[in-house]
Design a protein around this motif. Structure first.
Motif, PDB file in Angstrom:
ATOM      1  N   MET A 113      68.328 110.299 -78.411  1.00 22.59           N
ATOM      2  CA  MET A 113      67.247 111.280 -78.296  1.00 22.59           C
ATOM      3  C   MET A 113      67.634 112.545 -79.029  1.00 22.59           C
ATOM      4  O   MET A 113      68.717 113.081 -78.832  1.00 22.59           O
ATOM      5  CB  MET A 113      67.007 111.607 -76.822  1.00 22.59           C
ATOM      6  CG  MET A 113      65.956 112.680 -76.579  1.00 22.59           C
ATOM      7  SD  MET A 113      65.790 113.019 -74.828  1.00 22.59           S
ATOM      8  CE  MET A 113      67.394 113.690 -74.477  1.00 22.59           C
ATOM      9  N   SER A 114      66.764 113.056 -79.891  1.00 22.96           N
ATOM     10  CA  SER A 114      67.023 114.317 -80.585  1.00 22.96           C
ATOM     11  C   SER A 114      66.472 115.454 -79.748  1.00 22.96           C
ATOM     12  O   SER A 114      65.283 115.741 -79.748  1.00 22.96           O
ATOM     13  CB  SER A 114      66.345 114.299 -81.959  1.00 22.96           C
ATOM     14  OG  SER A 114      66.516 115.533 -82.602  1.00 22.96           O
ATOM     15  N   SER A 115      67.340 116.134 -79.014  1.00 24.05           N
ATOM     16  CA  SER A 115      66.897 117.115 -78.036  1.00 24.05           C
ATOM     17  C   SER A 115      66.286 118.355 -78.664  1.00 24.05           C
ATOM     18  O   SER A 115      65.531 119.067 -78.035  1.00 24.05           O
ATOM     19  CB  SER A 115      68.073 117.520 -77.140  1.00 24.05           C
ATOM     20  OG  SER A 115      69.110 118.081 -77.909  1.00 24.05           O
ATOM     21  N   LEU A 116      66.629 118.662 -79.939  1.00 25.38           N
ATOM     22  CA  LEU A 116      66.138 119.880 -80.553  1.00 25.38           C
ATOM     23  C   LEU A 116      64.958 119.635 -81.483  1.00 25.38           C
ATOM     24  O   LEU A 116      64.489 120.542 -82.151  1.00 25.38           O
ATOM     25  CB  LEU A 116      67.267 120.572 -81.327  1.00 25.38           C
ATOM     26  CG  LEU A 116      68.531 120.859 -80.510  1.00 25.38           C
ATOM     27  CD1 LEU A 116      69.498 121.697 -81.341  1.00 25.38           C
ATOM     28  CD2 LEU A 116      68.209 121.574 -79.214  1.00 25.38           C
ATOM     29  N   ALA A 117      64.457 118.399 -81.544  1.00 22.49           N
ATOM     30  CA  ALA A 117      63.354 118.078 -82.451  1.00 22.49           C
ATOM     31  C   ALA A 117      62.053 118.695 -81.952  1.00 22.49           C
ATOM     32  O   ALA A 117      61.766 118.683 -80.759  1.00 22.49           O
ATOM     33  CB  ALA A 117      63.191 116.563 -82.562  1.00 22.49           C
ATOM     34  N   PRO A 118      61.246 119.263 -82.841  1.00 24.34           N
ATOM     35  CA  PRO A 118      59.974 119.860 -82.422  1.00 24.34           C
ATOM     36  C   PRO A 118      58.955 118.801 -82.047  1.00 24.34           C
ATOM     37  O   PRO A 118      59.106 117.631 -82.386  1.00 24.34           O
ATOM     38  CB  PRO A 118      59.513 120.626 -83.673  1.00 24.34           C
ATOM     39  CG  PRO A 118      60.139 119.870 -84.801  1.00 24.34           C
ATOM     40  CD  PRO A 118      61.468 119.392 -84.277  1.00 24.34           C
ATOM     41  N   ALA A 158      52.352 115.051 -73.021  1.00 22.04           N
ATOM     42  CA  ALA A 158      52.484 113.707 -72.461  1.00 22.04           C
ATOM     43  C   ALA A 158      53.913 113.392 -72.040  1.00 22.04           C
ATOM     44  O   ALA A 158      54.135 112.673 -71.066  1.00 22.04           O
ATOM     45  CB  ALA A 158      52.005 112.669 -73.483  1.00 22.04           C
ATOM     46  N   ARG A 159      54.907 113.943 -72.742  1.00 20.87           N
ATOM     47  CA  ARG A 159      56.296 113.639 -72.415  1.00 20.87           C
ATOM     48  C   ARG A 159      56.791 114.380 -71.189  1.00 20.87           C
ATOM     49  O   ARG A 159      57.750 113.950 -70.550  1.00 20.87           O
ATOM     50  CB  ARG A 159      57.193 113.977 -73.623  1.00 20.87           C
ATOM     51  CG  ARG A 159      58.668 113.641 -73.428  1.00 20.87           C
ATOM     52  CD  ARG A 159      58.849 112.151 -73.181  1.00 20.87           C
ATOM     53  NE  ARG A 159      60.239 111.813 -72.915  1.00 20.87           N
ATOM     54  CZ  ARG A 159      60.804 111.815 -71.703  1.00 20.87           C
ATOM     55  NH1 ARG A 159      60.079 112.160 -70.645  1.00 20.87           N
ATOM     56  NH2 ARG A 159      62.056 111.466 -71.552  1.00 20.87           N
ATOM     57  N   ALA A 195      60.994 109.588 -77.135  1.00 20.92           N
ATOM     58  CA  ALA A 195      62.247 110.128 -77.663  1.00 20.92           C
ATOM     59  C   ALA A 195      62.323 111.643 -77.559  1.00 20.92           C
ATOM     60  O   ALA A 195      63.394 112.225 -77.738  1.00 20.92           O
ATOM     61  CB  ALA A 195      62.425 109.708 -79.121  1.00 20.92           C
ATOM     62  N   GLN A 196      61.215 112.310 -77.257  1.00 21.22           N
ATOM     63  CA  GLN A 196      61.250 113.760 -77.110  1.00 21.22           C
ATOM     64  C   GLN A 196      62.059 114.160 -75.882  1.00 21.22           C
ATOM     65  O   GLN A 196      62.154 113.416 -74.911  1.00 21.22           O
ATOM     66  CB  GLN A 196      59.824 114.312 -76.998  1.00 21.22           C
ATOM     67  CG  GLN A 196      58.982 114.128 -78.245  1.00 21.22           C
ATOM     68  CD  GLN A 196      57.538 114.536 -78.036  1.00 21.22           C
ATOM     69  OE1 GLN A 196      57.133 114.888 -76.931  1.00 21.22           O
ATOM     70  NE2 GLN A 196      56.749 114.477 -79.099  1.00 21.22           N
ATOM     71  N   ASP A 197      62.638 115.349 -75.943  1.00 17.01           N
ATOM     72  CA  ASP A 197      63.421 115.883 -74.827  1.00 17.01           C
ATOM     73  C   ASP A 197      62.462 116.509 -73.813  1.00 17.01           C
ATOM     74  O   ASP A 197      61.775 117.490 -74.132  1.00 17.01           O
ATOM     75  CB  ASP A 197      64.395 116.935 -75.356  1.00 17.01           C
ATOM     76  CG  ASP A 197      65.330 117.462 -74.289  1.00 17.01           C
ATOM     77  OD1 ASP A 197      64.911 117.569 -73.115  1.00 17.01           O
ATOM     78  OD2 ASP A 197      66.488 117.769 -74.615  1.00 17.01           O
TER      79      ASP A 197
END
Length: 498
Positions: A1-6, A36-37, A313-315
């Motif tokens: 998971m890319s925690s800093l992705a917008p 939604a996440r 995959a969003q944080d």
């Protein structure tokens, strides 16, 4: 998971959905709104219909309980319509699944316009497992969902749900199993699990993730016994040794004393001894080292299962903080720009701390609507008690410490959190807050000045540079906050006009 992705698209920002959960103890609706996440709960109501009460007597849902449940469902269907819920899921679990007259109940609910999905035991376990993963993406262990009519177990690891099983061990069924004593009770559970080939290879010695109201009630008791300074249930961790004190307390305390615990419902207080006994048996059988409470379960798992892989995959912490920051910002939100602007000061920090720093930056404007005398306290409250997912208790304290400093809180007044966080990490979170506060003062809360300025630590100096044409941004208040941050970083302030 890319925690800093917008966030990938503004289309994911607002989403209203609801889940109606027809359980053995209660019939509940939860309405969610937001990204939604990481949707926020905007309505939550339950009716203690007790659909599973009569099953042990004649295998049927009692007429009066069925009617109580149907009244609730008709209300929920009408409310969902007028709340303009976009996606509605209505599911039924053990009581309706096991009852002889379950099909008739589903048919009656259909008259209210509700299409009920009857979950199998494995589907229920799978949803609970994904509920845990929705809030704790790096969870590795066994999700254990205790309801009124059944107990679900699901292996969770690497963002996926593995083996899963369902057992007739809901709290409404436990008293009958416990009547012959605790040793016989544990033997019966061990036999039941063994018959389902559970735990099987590789599923012992793993932590448990506790899902369901009965486990949460047990954890409320633990928070009361330990006098935890931050009584947040989500991701509250219980060591194996906690079992003894929970069993002793559940036997020693009267119903009135249990009911008096903050947040304890009467029906949950009554089942605490049974829930404690079941947890003790599971800990022994599965050789469990520790347990973690998950406030996200079946309902959140159903929502999570409907998401595509990119959204999954969003944080969830960053998504929720960005949404909240956008909702409460004075001007166009630019928390990510602030996080990038102050990042050179914290180049040596670990990714887990960078993640919390980003969340603090995204929330750096959320307390401005509060009374000026209480902005720091408001920031602390948001950090500690916000409806955040995928953040542990120390992370909440760090987030609160940063926001407290960011909104001008006096250091001596920050709420004591015992030994929840090491002093050096608290000091670092204070530095985040002071850096965010400088950014907000320099820019007046808008983004453009950040692009014409920069900050860095150079040869023991905290250097703030302003581009030509932007020198007028300098002033007494900016220089004061630069000095305060420099002192926190053990550096000397240096204002440079390019």
């Amino acid at each position: 998971m890319s925690s800093l992705a917008p966030l990938r698209s503004s289309k994911q920002t607002v989403h209203r959905s609801a889940v109606i959960d027809i359980g053995s103890n209660s019939v509940r609706i939860v309405v969610y709104e937001g990204p939604a996440r990481a949707p926020a709960v905007i309505f939550n109501e339950k009716v203690a219909a007790g659909l599973g009460r009569g099953l042990s007597t004649d295998g049927r849902i009692a007429p009066e309980d069925a009617e109580r449940g149907l009244v609730a469902l008709r209300r929920y269907a009408l409310l969902a319509k007028h709340m303009e819920v976009r996606d509605l899921q209505c599911v039924a679990t053990a009581a309706v699944r096991d009852a002889e007259n379950g099909p008739a109940f589903i048919a009656a609910a259909a008259e209210a316009g509700l299409e009920i999905r009857l979950l199998t035991g494995e589907e229920e376990a799978e949803a609970a497992g994904y509920g845990v993963l929705s809030a704790i993406p790096d969870a590795r262990g066994i999700a254990v969902d205790l309801g009124g009519g059944s107990l679900e177990l699901a292996e969770v690891a690497d963002g996926k749900v593995g083996r899963r099983a369902s057992f007739p061990l809901g709290v409404l069924r436990l008293p009958a199993l416990r009547k012959d004593g605790e040793q016989a009770f544990e033997r019966a559970i061990r036999k039941m699990l063994r018959a389902a080939d559970w735990p099987g290879a590789g599923l012992t010695g793993l932590p448990l993730y506790l899902v369901g109201g009965s486990w949460r009630a047990l954890s409320r008791l633990d928070l009361e016994l330990t006098k935890d300074p931050l009584a947040v249930l989500d991701q509250h961790t219980l060591p194996r040794s906690a079992i003894r004190r929970l069993i002793r307390a559940s036997k020693r305390l009267t119903f009135e004393e249990l009911r008096a615990i903050p947040g304890m419902a009467s029906n949950r207080a009554a089942t605490l001894p049974d829930a404690a006994a079941l947890l003790a048996a599971l800990v022994n059988i599965l050789d469990v080292p520790e347990m973690t409470v998950s406030s996200s379960g079946l309902r959140e798992g159903l929502l999570y299962q409907a998401l595509d892989e990119d959204v999954r995959a969003q944080d969830p912490l960053i998504v929720a903080a960005e949404f909240e920051g956008r909702r409460l910002a004075r001007f166009a939100p630019h928390g990510r720009a602030i996080a990038d602007w102050i990042a050179p000061l914290f180049a040596d920090e670990v990714p887990a701390d960078s993640r919390v720093r980003l969340a603090a930056s995204l929330l750096s404007d959320v307390a401005w609507s509060a009374n000026p005398d209480f902005r720091a306290e408001r920031g602390t409250e948001i950090g500690l008690h916000g409806n955040w997912r995928s953040i542990d208790i120390p992370g909440r304290v760090l987030l609160a410490r940063a926001l407290y400093a960011g909104f001008g809180g006096a250091d001596s007044e920050f709420p004591a959190m015992g030994n929840l966080v090491a002093p050096d990490r608290l000091a670092r979170a204070r530095q985040w807050g002071l850096a965010i506060r400088l950014a907000q003062r320099l820019t007046g809360g808008v983004e453009a000045p950040l692009k014409a300025s920069g900050i860095a630590l150079v040869d023991g100096k905290l250097r703030l540079c302003l581009d030509a044409g932007w020198h007028q941004l300098a002033g007494e208040s900016v220089e004061r906050r630069l000095r305060i941050l420099a002192q926190a970083l053990d550096a000397k302030p240096d204002l440079v006009l390019l």
